[in-house]
Write an enzyme that holds these catalytic residues in place. Structure first.
Site, PDB file in Angstrom:
ATOM      1  N   HIS A  46      -1.425   0.162  -9.730  1.00  0.00           N
ATOM      2  CA  HIS A  46      -2.108  -0.843  -8.903  1.00  0.00           C
ATOM      3  C   HIS A  46      -2.658  -1.990  -9.757  1.00  0.00           C
ATOM      4  CE1 HIS A  46      -3.998  -1.267  -4.691  1.00  0.00           C
ATOM      5  NE2 HIS A  46      -3.905  -2.460  -5.255  1.00  0.00           N
ATOM      6  N   ARG A  75       0.869  -1.177   0.000  1.00  0.00           N
ATOM      7  CA  ARG A  75       0.000   0.000   0.000  1.00  0.00           C
ATOM      8  C   ARG A  75       0.906   1.226   0.000  1.00  0.00           C
ATOM      9  NH1 ARG A  75      -3.368  -2.782  -1.682  1.00  0.00           N
ATOM     10  NH2 ARG A  75      -5.415  -3.294  -0.827  1.00  0.00           N
ATOM     11  N   GLU A 125      -3.230   7.459  -4.328  1.00  0.00           N
ATOM     12  CA  GLU A 125      -3.615   6.891  -5.630  1.00  0.00           C
ATOM     13  C   GLU A 125      -5.115   6.984  -5.915  1.00  0.00           C
ATOM     14  OE1 GLU A 125      -2.184   2.805  -4.921  1.00  0.00           O
ATOM     15  OE2 GLU A 125      -4.267   2.138  -5.084  1.00  0.00           O
TER      16      GLU A 125
HETATM   17  P1  NAI Z   1      -1.157 -11.315   4.606  1.00  0.00           P
HETATM   18  O1  NAI Z   1      -2.048 -10.834   5.683  1.00  0.00           O
HETATM   19  O2  NAI Z   1      -1.213 -12.760   4.201  1.00  0.00           O
HETATM   20  O3  NAI Z   1       0.369 -11.008   5.006  1.00  0.00           O
HETATM   21  C1  NAI Z   1       0.774  -9.782   5.533  1.00  0.00           C
HETATM   22  C2  NAI Z   1       1.993 -10.073   6.407  1.00  0.00           C
HETATM   23  O4  NAI Z   1       2.519  -8.812   6.856  1.00  0.00           O
HETATM   24  C3  NAI Z   1       1.667 -10.898   7.653  1.00  0.00           C
HETATM   25  O5  NAI Z   1       2.538 -12.001   7.747  1.00  0.00           O
HETATM   26  C4  NAI Z   1       1.871  -9.923   8.795  1.00  0.00           C
HETATM   27  O6  NAI Z   1       2.329 -10.550   9.982  1.00  0.00           O
HETATM   28  C5  NAI Z   1       2.922  -9.011   8.191  1.00  0.00           C
HETATM   29  N1  NAI Z   1       3.075  -7.756   8.898  1.00  0.00           N
HETATM   30  C6  NAI Z   1       2.167  -7.048   9.599  1.00  0.00           C
HETATM   31  N2  NAI Z   1       2.737  -5.965  10.145  1.00  0.00           N
HETATM   32  C7  NAI Z   1       4.040  -5.982   9.771  1.00  0.00           C
HETATM   33  C8  NAI Z   1       5.144  -5.141  10.037  1.00  0.00           C
HETATM   34  N3  NAI Z   1       5.021  -4.043  10.812  1.00  0.00           N
HETATM   35  N4  NAI Z   1       6.327  -5.454   9.490  1.00  0.00           N
HETATM   36  C9  NAI Z   1       6.481  -6.567   8.743  1.00  0.00           C
HETATM   37  N5  NAI Z   1       5.461  -7.410   8.454  1.00  0.00           N
HETATM   38  C10 NAI Z   1       4.261  -7.114   8.967  1.00  0.00           C
HETATM   39  O7  NAI Z   1      -1.412 -10.363   3.376  1.00  0.00           O
HETATM   40  P2  NAI Z   1      -1.084 -10.624   1.843  1.00  0.00           P
HETATM   41  O8  NAI Z   1      -2.218 -11.307   1.185  1.00  0.00           O
HETATM   42  O9  NAI Z   1       0.259 -11.232   1.731  1.00  0.00           O
HETATM   43  O10 NAI Z   1      -1.063  -9.136   1.270  1.00  0.00           O
HETATM   44  C11 NAI Z   1      -0.107  -8.201   1.725  1.00  0.00           C
HETATM   45  C12 NAI Z   1      -0.542  -6.834   1.288  1.00  0.00           C
HETATM   46  O11 NAI Z   1      -0.417  -6.732  -0.135  1.00  0.00           O
HETATM   47  C13 NAI Z   1      -2.024  -6.511   1.543  1.00  0.00           C
HETATM   48  O12 NAI Z   1      -2.236  -6.036   2.857  1.00  0.00           O
HETATM   49  C14 NAI Z   1      -2.310  -5.452   0.525  1.00  0.00           C
HETATM   50  O13 NAI Z   1      -2.053  -4.196   1.103  1.00  0.00           O
HETATM   51  C15 NAI Z   1      -1.295  -5.725  -0.578  1.00  0.00           C
HETATM   52  N6  NAI Z   1      -1.937  -6.165  -1.815  1.00  0.00           N
HETATM   53  C16 NAI Z   1      -1.646  -5.489  -2.965  1.00  0.00           C
HETATM   54  C17 NAI Z   1      -2.216  -5.857  -4.159  1.00  0.00           C
HETATM   55  C18 NAI Z   1      -1.883  -5.178  -5.440  1.00  0.00           C
HETATM   56  O14 NAI Z   1      -2.598  -5.343  -6.434  1.00  0.00           O
HETATM   57  N7  NAI Z   1      -0.808  -4.408  -5.505  1.00  0.00           N
HETATM   58  C19 NAI Z   1      -3.206  -6.948  -4.213  1.00  0.00           C
HETATM   59  C20 NAI Z   1      -3.379  -7.644  -2.954  1.00  0.00           C
HETATM   60  C21 NAI Z   1      -2.773  -7.244  -1.797  1.00  0.00           C
END
Ligand code: NAI
Length: 347
Positions: free
Chosen positions: A298, A237, A266
């Site tokens: 995005h 994000r 964005e």
């Molecule tokens: P997820 O929930 O499976 O993994 C997120 C990870 O980040 C978790 O392991 C969590 O413990 C960790 N985390 C939380 N706080 C943290 C910190 N301060 N420092 C380091 N790690 C931390 O989520 P997922 O599915 O892997 O997605 C990650 C992010 O990707 C989403 O939250 C979303 O913002 C973004 N995203 C972007 C997309 C795009 O089209 N560019 C599409 C889908 C998701």
């Protein structure tokens, strides 16, 4: 159930329509409002028990209050991220918020690696050059990914796939996440504190959610701690990076290159064709002037597989809600199941 759908893109409609045709599901009437959800457009959803939104929509507290006053009881997110929703307010109102927690981690992970390869090997510049019959290689030199150290911040669903791809390249992978992912440690990924990760990595890629703790995680201090010439990739994000600090670091030639699929502001830009307009966002305009910054709007999620899964889970979430059950994995916040709204047999 009647579902008011905000921010439907032309490419998205066929996926949503196809998803709604399973015979074992309740029938839903999807009404595209042809608008982005905001304080100005929230009342368009009056009378709809369910509202579906995308990442650029504004589901802040006043907007949620308007939706709730209009009878909305379900907010169905067509995304994994939910930083655009005031969850505390949704809980207070008893508004169910359901998301699509995992659709295709490969789509975003592969895009992140694509950004790395593009910046490293200058594909974007090479494409234009060759089209102009300029076959000089000057300025196009890259580096072997093999043997380089990559830092992955956030090793959840997407970050874990990135770790696997990079391990395949022969990179050494360092990670930072409050939760250790055993699938990553099994690959040989080493969890280290950020203070150690920043100076050791040639490439850093962000896969954590946007939360109060991660807002501007990549601050001026974090950027200064990174290796001179490091590459920074953000497909998580936009606000995880302090964009003004990033621009300062780029101007000082400290950060070597930047690949962004997301940007702090964005919402006013992405998913729209603004090619005949003057961009009013000076920070974004400045970002676009750097030759070592590569931006996509995005599109990390934008594969057939991911769009199919997003649409299907969104419709499934609406059906589950209507049937009085909720997939706990898809629920955001702590609200209890709201009473199922009356069924509408029409599609
Ligand atoms: P997820 O929930 O499976 O993994 C997120 C990870 O980040 C978790 O392991 C969590 O413990 C960790 N985390 C939380 N706080 C943290 C910190 N301060 N420092 C380091 N790690 C931390 O989520 P997922 O599915 O892997 O997605 C990650 C992010 O990707 C989403 O939250 C979303 O913002 C973004 N995203 C972007 C997309 C795009 O089209 N560019 C599409 C889908 C998701």
């Amino acid at each position: 159930m009647r579902i008011a759908v905000y921010s439907v893109q032309p490419w998205e409609a066929p996926f949503l329509l196809r998803a709604g045709t399973r015979p074992d599901q309740p029938r839903h009437e999807l009404v595209s409002l042809d608008a982005r959800l905001s304080p100005a457009t929230a009342n368009l959803a009056a009378g709809f028990p369910a509202v579906s939104i995308f990442v650029g929509d504004d589901a802040s507290a006043p907007v949620l209050r308007t939706l709730h006053a209009g009878g909305t009881r379900l907010l169905a997110l067509r995304s994994a991220g939910f930083n655009h929703v005031d969850i505390a307010e949704a809980d207070r109102l008893g508004l169910a918020v359901l998301r699509v927690p995992a659709y295709s981690p490969h789509s975003v992970a592969e895009h992140a690696v694509g950004l790395m390869l593009t910046l490293n090997r200058h594909f974007h510049r090479a494409f234009n050059r060759v089209r102009e019959q300029n076959f000089s290689l000057s300025g196009l030199m890259g580096f072997d990914m093999h043997g380089k150290t990559v830092g992955v911040i956030g090793t959840g669903t997407i970050g874990a796939v990135v770790c696997r791809i990079l391990s395949g390249f022969g990179c050494a992978v360092l990670a930072s996440d409050p939760v250790t992912n055993p699938a990553c440690t099994a690959l040989g990924v080493q969890y280290v504190p950020l203070a150690e990760l920043y100076p050791r990595c040639d490439i850093i890629t962000l896969h954590c959610p946007l939360t109060p703790a991660t807002r501007h995680l990549i601050s001026a201090a974090a950027l200064a701690a990174m290796k001179p010439g490091a590459m920074l990739i953000n497909t998580s994000r936009g606000a995880v990076i302090d964009t003004r600090a990033l621009i300062a670091s780029l101007k000082a030639s400290h950060i070597g290159s930047v690949g962004l699929d997301v940007y702090e502001e964005e919402g006013d830009l992405f998913f729209k064709d603004l090619s005949d307009q003057v961009i009013q966002d000076d920070v974004f305009a400045r970002l676009m002037t750097f030759p070592n910054v590569f931006i996509t709007a995005h599109q990390g999620f934008f594969t057939r597989e991911a769009c199919t899964a997003i649409a299907q889970t969104t419709i499934d979430n609406a059906s589950d809600f209507e049937l009085g059950r909720i997939n706990p994995a898809n629920r955001v916040g702590t609200h209890h199941l709201a009473p199922a709204p009356p069924t509408n047999a029409a599609r």
